[in-house]
Scaffold this motif. Structure first.
Motif, PDB file in Angstrom:
ATOM      1  N   SER A   1      -5.239   9.752  -3.871  1.00 25.23           N
ATOM      2  CA  SER A   1      -6.256   8.780  -4.302  1.00 25.23           C
ATOM      3  C   SER A   1      -6.199   7.468  -3.530  1.00 25.23           C
ATOM      4  O   SER A   1      -7.190   6.748  -3.471  1.00 25.23           O
ATOM      5  CB  SER A   1      -6.096   8.482  -5.789  1.00 25.23           C
ATOM      6  OG  SER A   1      -4.854   7.830  -6.021  1.00 25.23           O
ATOM      7  N   TYR A   2      -5.042   7.130  -2.963  1.00 25.60           N
ATOM      8  CA  TYR A   2      -4.828   5.867  -2.247  1.00 25.60           C
ATOM      9  C   TYR A   2      -5.137   4.655  -3.121  1.00 25.60           C
ATOM     10  O   TYR A   2      -5.600   3.630  -2.636  1.00 25.60           O
ATOM     11  CB  TYR A   2      -5.623   5.815  -0.943  1.00 25.60           C
ATOM     12  CG  TYR A   2      -5.166   6.856   0.033  1.00 25.60           C
ATOM     13  CD1 TYR A   2      -4.002   6.688   0.766  1.00 25.60           C
ATOM     14  CD2 TYR A   2      -5.883   8.036   0.196  1.00 25.60           C
ATOM     15  CE1 TYR A   2      -3.561   7.658   1.647  1.00 25.60           C
ATOM     16  CE2 TYR A   2      -5.447   9.012   1.077  1.00 25.60           C
ATOM     17  CZ  TYR A   2      -4.288   8.816   1.794  1.00 25.60           C
ATOM     18  OH  TYR A   2      -3.853   9.771   2.661  1.00 25.60           O
ATOM     19  N   ALA A   3      -4.878   4.805  -4.422  1.00 29.20           N
ATOM     20  CA  ALA A   3      -5.080   3.720  -5.379  1.00 29.20           C
ATOM     21  C   ALA A   3      -4.181   3.979  -6.591  1.00 29.20           C
ATOM     22  O   ALA A   3      -3.905   5.126  -6.923  1.00 29.20           O
ATOM     23  CB  ALA A   3      -6.531   3.656  -5.816  1.00 29.20           C
ATOM     24  N   PRO A   4      -3.717   2.920  -7.257  1.00 23.53           N
ATOM     25  CA  PRO A   4      -2.904   3.126  -8.458  1.00 23.53           C
ATOM     26  C   PRO A   4      -3.779   3.566  -9.632  1.00 23.53           C
ATOM     27  O   PRO A   4      -4.992   3.363  -9.627  1.00 23.53           O
ATOM     28  CB  PRO A   4      -2.294   1.740  -8.707  1.00 23.53           C
ATOM     29  CG  PRO A   4      -3.240   0.782  -8.085  1.00 23.53           C
ATOM     30  CD  PRO A   4      -3.862   1.510  -6.929  1.00 23.53           C
TER      31      PRO A   4
ATOM     32  N   VAL B   1      -2.790  -5.324  -7.122  1.00 21.15           N
ATOM     33  CA  VAL B   1      -3.412  -4.124  -6.572  1.00 21.15           C
ATOM     34  C   VAL B   1      -4.382  -3.610  -7.629  1.00 21.15           C
ATOM     35  O   VAL B   1      -3.986  -3.294  -8.754  1.00 21.15           O
ATOM     36  CB  VAL B   1      -2.378  -3.024  -6.243  1.00 21.15           C
ATOM     37  CG1 VAL B   1      -3.068  -1.841  -5.587  1.00 21.15           C
ATOM     38  CG2 VAL B   1      -1.267  -3.559  -5.369  1.00 21.15           C
TER      39      VAL B   1
ATOM     40  N   THR C   1      -6.163  -5.035  -2.481  1.00 23.44           N
ATOM     41  CA  THR C   1      -5.049  -5.908  -2.813  1.00 23.44           C
ATOM     42  C   THR C   1      -5.387  -7.358  -2.485  1.00 23.44           C
ATOM     43  O   THR C   1      -6.207  -7.636  -1.616  1.00 23.44           O
ATOM     44  CB  THR C   1      -3.776  -5.540  -2.021  1.00 23.44           C
ATOM     45  OG1 THR C   1      -4.001  -5.767  -0.645  1.00 23.44           O
ATOM     46  CG2 THR C   1      -3.366  -4.109  -2.261  1.00 23.44           C
TER      47      THR C   1
ATOM     48  N   TYR D   1       2.272   1.487  -3.782  1.00 23.12           N
ATOM     49  CA  TYR D   1       1.370   1.631  -4.926  1.00 23.12           C
ATOM     50  C   TYR D   1       0.111   2.454  -4.662  1.00 23.12           C
ATOM     51  O   TYR D   1      -0.574   2.821  -5.604  1.00 23.12           O
ATOM     52  CB  TYR D   1       0.951   0.245  -5.441  1.00 23.12           C
ATOM     53  CG  TYR D   1       2.114  -0.551  -5.959  1.00 23.12           C
ATOM     54  CD1 TYR D   1       2.686  -0.260  -7.188  1.00 23.12           C
ATOM     55  CD2 TYR D   1       2.666  -1.579  -5.216  1.00 23.12           C
ATOM     56  CE1 TYR D   1       3.762  -0.978  -7.667  1.00 23.12           C
ATOM     57  CE2 TYR D   1       3.741  -2.310  -5.687  1.00 23.12           C
ATOM     58  CZ  TYR D   1       4.278  -2.003  -6.917  1.00 23.12           C
ATOM     59  OH  TYR D   1       5.346  -2.718  -7.385  1.00 23.12           O
ATOM     60  N   CYS D   2      -0.225   2.730  -3.419  1.00 20.67           N
ATOM     61  CA  CYS D   2      -1.472   3.431  -3.098  1.00 20.67           C
ATOM     62  C   CYS D   2      -1.175   4.747  -2.377  1.00 20.67           C
ATOM     63  O   CYS D   2      -1.579   4.953  -1.233  1.00 20.67           O
ATOM     64  CB  CYS D   2      -2.372   2.546  -2.245  1.00 20.67           C
ATOM     65  SG  CYS D   2      -2.817   1.000  -3.048  1.00 20.67           S
TER      66      CYS D   2
ATOM     67  N   LYS E   1       0.829  -1.216   0.000  1.00 21.78           N
ATOM     68  CA  LYS E   1       0.000   0.000   0.000  1.00 21.78           C
ATOM     69  C   LYS E   1       0.862   1.264   0.000  1.00 21.78           C
ATOM     70  O   LYS E   1       0.536   2.232  -0.683  1.00 21.78           O
ATOM     71  CB  LYS E   1      -0.948   0.002   1.195  1.00 21.78           C
ATOM     72  CG  LYS E   1      -1.967  -1.118   1.163  1.00 21.78           C
ATOM     73  CD  LYS E   1      -3.311  -0.616   0.818  1.00 21.78           C
ATOM     74  CE  LYS E   1      -4.310  -1.764   0.878  1.00 21.78           C
ATOM     75  NZ  LYS E   1      -5.594  -1.377   0.388  1.00 21.78           N
TER      76      LYS E   1
ATOM     77  N   GLY F   1      -7.743   0.183  -5.157  1.00 25.46           N
ATOM     78  CA  GLY F   1      -6.850   0.178  -4.013  1.00 25.46           C
ATOM     79  C   GLY F   1      -6.874  -1.121  -3.237  1.00 25.46           C
ATOM     80  O   GLY F   1      -6.096  -1.320  -2.309  1.00 25.46           O
TER      81      GLY F   1
END
Length: 74
Positions: A29-32, A53, A59, A24-25, A21, A57
């Motif tokens: 946005s806390y997401a790719p 992921v 996983t 990549y997060c 996390k 977000g």
């Protein structure tokens, strides 16, 4: 509590999730921006830990060693 002290107290699944996390997060946005499929060393047995992921977000991951780490949609 320092990061090193905290990392020593949490379990290997939580360590793997935190590592993924954090990488990549990222905020805001806390997401790719697109789905990620990759691998890393398993924190428990040092084998290969494959993970995904999603753009939401969430996983999921699984170690290649039997009876080791695995989780779904965290």
């Amino acid at each position: 509590m320092t990061t090193a002290a905290f990392s020593a107290r949490i379990g290997p699944t939580a360590q793997a999730l935190a590592t993924i996390k954090n990488r990549y997060c990222a905020p805001p946005s806390y997401a790719p921006t697109e789905q990620v499929q990759s691998h890393m060393d398993c924190p428990r047995c040092k084998s290969r830990l494959n993970f995904t992921v999603l753009v939401s977000g969430q996983t999921s991951g699984r170690c290649v060693a039997s009876d080791c780490l695995r989780w779904s949609m965290q």
